[in-house]
Design a protein around this motif. Structure first.
Motif, mmCIF file in Angstrom:
data_model
loop_
_atom_site.group_PDB
_atom_site.id
_atom_site.type_symbol
_atom_site.label_atom_id
_atom_site.label_comp_id
_atom_site.label_asym_id
_atom_site.label_seq_id
_atom_site.Cartn_x
_atom_site.Cartn_y
_atom_site.Cartn_z
ATOM 1 N N HIS A 309 -11.797 -21.737 35.983
ATOM 2 C CA HIS A 309 -10.381 -21.696 36.350
ATOM 3 C C HIS A 309 -9.506 -21.120 35.244
ATOM 4 O O HIS A 309 -8.344 -20.795 35.467
ATOM 5 N N LEU A 310 -10.065 -20.987 34.030
ATOM 6 C CA LEU A 310 -9.299 -20.415 32.916
ATOM 7 C C LEU A 310 -9.562 -18.916 32.826
ATOM 8 O O LEU A 310 -10.715 -18.480 32.784
ATOM 9 N N SER A 311 -8.503 -18.137 32.778
ATOM 10 C CA SER A 311 -8.678 -16.695 32.593
ATOM 11 C C SER A 311 -9.028 -16.420 31.136
ATOM 12 O O SER A 311 -8.787 -17.252 30.253
ATOM 13 N N LEU A 312 -9.575 -15.239 30.879
ATOM 14 C CA LEU A 312 -9.951 -14.897 29.500
ATOM 15 C C LEU A 312 -8.732 -14.826 28.600
ATOM 16 O O LEU A 312 -8.790 -15.198 27.424
ATOM 17 N N SER A 313 -7.605 -14.352 29.124
ATOM 18 C CA SER A 313 -6.391 -14.286 28.312
ATOM 19 C C SER A 313 -5.891 -15.693 27.983
ATOM 20 O O SER A 313 -5.396 -15.946 26.878
ATOM 21 N N GLU A 314 -6.037 -16.641 28.942
ATOM 22 C CA GLU A 314 -5.636 -18.033 28.675
ATOM 23 C C GLU A 314 -6.506 -18.634 27.577
ATOM 24 O O GLU A 314 -6.019 -19.344 26.696
ATOM 25 N N ILE A 315 -7.814 -18.356 27.637
ATOM 26 C CA ILE A 315 -8.718 -18.899 26.621
ATOM 27 C C ILE A 315 -8.351 -18.351 25.247
ATOM 28 O O ILE A 315 -8.304 -19.090 24.259
ATOM 29 N N GLY A 316 -8.077 -17.043 25.190
ATOM 30 C CA GLY A 316 -7.667 -16.445 23.920
ATOM 31 C C GLY A 316 -6.436 -17.123 23.363
ATOM 32 O O GLY A 316 -6.348 -17.422 22.158
ATOM 33 N N TYR A 317 -5.484 -17.430 24.234
ATOM 34 C CA TYR A 317 -4.254 -18.116 23.826
ATOM 35 C C TYR A 317 -4.572 -19.527 23.342
ATOM 36 O O TYR A 317 -4.071 -19.970 22.293
ATOM 37 N N LEU A 318 -5.428 -20.256 24.083
ATOM 38 C CA LEU A 318 -5.752 -21.644 23.730
ATOM 39 C C LEU A 318 -6.458 -21.767 22.390
ATOM 40 O O LEU A 318 -6.356 -22.806 21.724
ATOM 41 N N VAL A 319 -7.186 -20.723 22.002
ATOM 42 C CA VAL A 319 -7.875 -20.794 20.704
ATOM 43 C C VAL A 319 -7.127 -20.018 19.615
ATOM 44 O O VAL A 319 -7.682 -19.729 18.557
ATOM 45 N N GLY A 320 -5.856 -19.695 19.896
ATOM 46 C CA GLY A 320 -4.975 -19.224 18.830
ATOM 47 C C GLY A 320 -4.930 -17.738 18.558
ATOM 48 O O GLY A 320 -4.488 -17.332 17.476
ATOM 49 N N PHE A 321 -5.372 -16.907 19.501
ATOM 50 C CA PHE A 321 -5.300 -15.464 19.285
ATOM 51 C C PHE A 321 -4.054 -14.899 19.960
ATOM 52 O O PHE A 321 -3.720 -15.272 21.090
ATOM 53 N N SER A 322 -3.391 -13.988 19.270
ATOM 54 C CA SER A 322 -2.128 -13.440 19.761
ATOM 55 C C SER A 322 -2.335 -12.360 20.815
ATOM 56 O O SER A 322 -1.404 -11.994 21.529
ATOM 57 N N SER A 323 -3.558 -11.827 20.911
ATOM 58 C CA SER A 323 -3.833 -10.788 21.906
ATOM 59 C C SER A 323 -5.255 -10.917 22.426
ATOM 60 O O SER A 323 -6.135 -11.474 21.746
ATOM 61 N N VAL A 324 -5.467 -10.409 23.643
ATOM 62 C CA VAL A 324 -6.797 -10.440 24.247
ATOM 63 C C VAL A 324 -7.780 -9.616 23.421
ATOM 64 O O VAL A 324 -8.948 -9.994 23.251
ATOM 65 N N GLY A 325 -7.294 -8.526 22.857
ATOM 66 C CA GLY A 325 -8.157 -7.671 22.041
ATOM 67 C C GLY A 325 -8.722 -8.416 20.843
ATOM 68 O O GLY A 325 -9.924 -8.308 20.542
ATOM 69 N N ASN A 326 -7.859 -9.168 20.156
ATOM 70 C CA ASN A 326 -8.324 -9.947 18.989
ATOM 71 C C ASN A 326 -9.342 -10.999 19.408
ATOM 72 O O ASN A 326 -10.338 -11.241 18.711
ATOM 73 N N PHE A 327 -9.095 -11.639 20.550
ATOM 74 C CA PHE A 327 -10.028 -12.647 21.053
ATOM 75 C C PHE A 327 -11.375 -12.005 21.394
ATOM 76 O O PHE A 327 -12.440 -12.530 21.039
ATOM 77 N N ASN A 328 -11.325 -10.850 22.075
ATOM 78 C CA ASN A 328 -12.564 -10.159 22.446
ATOM 79 C C ASN A 328 -13.404 -9.811 21.230
ATOM 80 O O ASN A 328 -14.632 -9.981 21.226
ATOM 81 N N ARG A 329 -12.730 -9.320 20.174
ATOM 82 C CA ARG A 329 -13.463 -8.941 18.955
ATOM 83 C C ARG A 329 -14.105 -10.163 18.294
ATOM 84 O O ARG A 329 -15.253 -10.102 17.831
ATOM 85 N N ALA A 330 -13.351 -11.253 18.253
ATOM 86 C CA ALA A 330 -13.886 -12.475 17.647
ATOM 87 C C ALA A 330 -15.068 -13.003 18.464
ATOM 88 O O ALA A 330 -16.103 -13.393 17.906
ATOM 89 N N PHE A 331 -14.928 -13.011 19.792
ATOM 90 C CA PHE A 331 -15.986 -13.533 20.651
ATOM 91 C C PHE A 331 -17.262 -12.703 20.515
ATOM 92 O O PHE A 331 -18.366 -13.256 20.472
ATOM 93 N N LYS A 332 -17.090 -11.403 20.395
ATOM 94 C CA LYS A 332 -18.264 -10.531 20.230
ATOM 95 C C LYS A 332 -18.926 -10.776 18.872
ATOM 96 O O LYS A 332 -20.156 -10.696 18.739
ATOM 97 N N ARG A 333 -18.125 -11.112 17.889
ATOM 98 C CA ARG A 333 -18.673 -11.438 16.571
ATOM 99 C C ARG A 333 -19.512 -12.716 16.647
ATOM 100 O O ARG A 333 -20.544 -12.841 15.983
ATOM 101 N N TRP A 334 -19.068 -13.660 17.470
ATOM 102 C CA TRP A 334 -19.781 -14.932 17.600
ATOM 103 C C TRP A 334 -21.042 -14.822 18.447
ATOM 104 O O TRP A 334 -22.026 -15.515 18.176
ATOM 105 N N THR A 335 -21.023 -14.003 19.481
ATOM 106 C CA THR A 335 -22.109 -14.034 20.468
ATOM 107 C C THR A 335 -22.808 -12.693 20.701
ATOM 108 O O THR A 335 -23.795 -12.635 21.441
ATOM 109 N N ASN A 336 -22.268 -11.632 20.121
ATOM 110 C CA ASN A 336 -22.754 -10.270 20.394
ATOM 111 C C ASN A 336 -22.518 -9.847 21.838
ATOM 112 O O ASN A 336 -23.176 -8.920 22.337
#
Length: 348
Positions: A309-336
């Motif tokens: 039920h959570l969109s990817l942009s909502e998740i990025g916001y909930l974990v403190g990222f100011s943009s979806v792009g920053n969240f995507n880069r961090a997530f890829k760093r964590w999981t490839n």
């Protein structure tokens, strides 16, 4: 906006030593331990390390599960009746070798952090009575006590079971008070076990003892054994406190992340210490604020990503990222993987 309930609930924990009497009570009443742990999402490894912790909410869930299996409400008492001093680590043995019951009760209050971070224990004299009070922490967002009634029943019953080991098996307190509403079910199991007045909707959660009885010298008193165990406890407390700083920081990060990732200076201010002092303490623990923040964000993101039920942009916001792009880069760093690919893989 606050962090997820699960993240906060996992912060409040207790020693896995509670699993000693709990598993014995389950075994005595033919409850499948493996099935119970699986149902309550508790790892079977929890009983392997007596210095590890279990979320207080998980222990509560397990007690409720066992009550349901037995179609009764007294599993808290069944746990207490399986009391073993090892459930409290070295504290249990230090208590068992105390000179008086009052000494033992004051010792558990002093070393309470060894057992749990869910409450504060306070002892005081009131007229001719000795009061052992639990001041239970509440969740900031809901003001709900972090310990449910069944868990508090278990702890207070264990204190009385321990007291009977020290004094005499027919020992009873004067009164037991619960700052909880009286449950709808029959409470005769509490009256039978405590053998004293039981008060609900009280202004405090406490056991009232006869003061004179708590001051009587015990035959099992042994100062040398107590000192030996207290030395172990002091070392253990140092380890608990060392880990607790990380937990406090994680908890504050959880709270602040939806507003953006808090800076190290923000956290130092919250803790009331200088930035340099915070950095030094974390360095001494072999970690850093950057590492704690990164691990906390990753843990939360992995919890959220499976919640459809959570969109990817909502998740990025909930974990403190100011943009979806920053969240995507961090997530890829964590999981490839990108968040979208990871979520898709979980669905298939």
């Amino acid at each position: 906006m606050k962090n997820s309930d699960n993240s906060v609930q996992n912060y409040y924990s207790t020693l896995t030593g509670w699993m000693i009497p709990t598993s014995k009570a389950m075994d005595a009443h033919s409850i499948d331990i493996a099935a119970a742990l699986k149902e309550c999402d508790i790892s079977q490894d929890v009983m392997a390390d007596q210095e590890s912790r279990i979320a207080a909410e998980k222990l509560t869930q397990l007690i409720h599960y066992c009550n349901a299996q037995l179609v009764r409400h007294d599993f808290s008492i069944l746990i207490a009746e399986q009391f073993h001093p090892g459930m409290f680590h070295a504290l249990g043995y230090a208590m068992m070798s105390s000179n008086t019951l009052q000494d033992a009760l004051q010792r558990i209050a002093h070393y309470k952090r060894v057992v749990s971070n869910t409450c504060k224990l306070v002892n005081y004299e009131e007229d001719d009575q000795f009061v052992f009070e639990m001041q239970i922490i509440t969740y900031e967002t809901t003001n709900r006590p972090v310990l449910s009634l069944v868990t508090v029943e278990t702890f207070l019953a264990t204190i009385i079971r321990f007291s009977r080991e020290l004094v005499t098996l027919d020992f009873s307190p004067i009164k037991v008070c619960f700052a909880y509403a009286k449950p709808d079910h029959d409470i005769s199991y509490l009256e039978d076990f405590f053998n004293c007045e039981i008060e609900f909707s009280s202004d405090k959660t406490a056991i009232y003892f006869d003061l004179e009885q708590t001051q009587e010298k015990l035959m099992c008193g042994n100062p040398l054994i107590t000192q030996s165990h207290e030395k172990m406890l002091d070392e253990f407390m140092a380890r608990v406190d060392k880990n607790d700083l990380t937990h406090v920081i994680k908890n504050k990060i959880f709270e602040l992340l939806p507003l953006g990732a808090p800076s190290q200076t923000d956290i130092a201010d919250y803790l009331g210490m200088s930035l340099r002092n915070l950095q030094r303490k974390l360095h001494d623990q072999g970690t850093s604020y950057k590492e704690i923040l990164e691990n906390t964000r990753k843990k939360l993101a992995m919890d959220y990503i499976v919640q459809q039920h959570l969109s990817l942009s909502e998740i990025g916001y909930l974990v403190g990222f100011s943009s979806v792009g920053n969240f995507n880069r961090a997530f890829k760093r964590w999981t490839n993987q990108t968040p979208g690919d990871y979520r898709q893989g979980k669905k298939s």
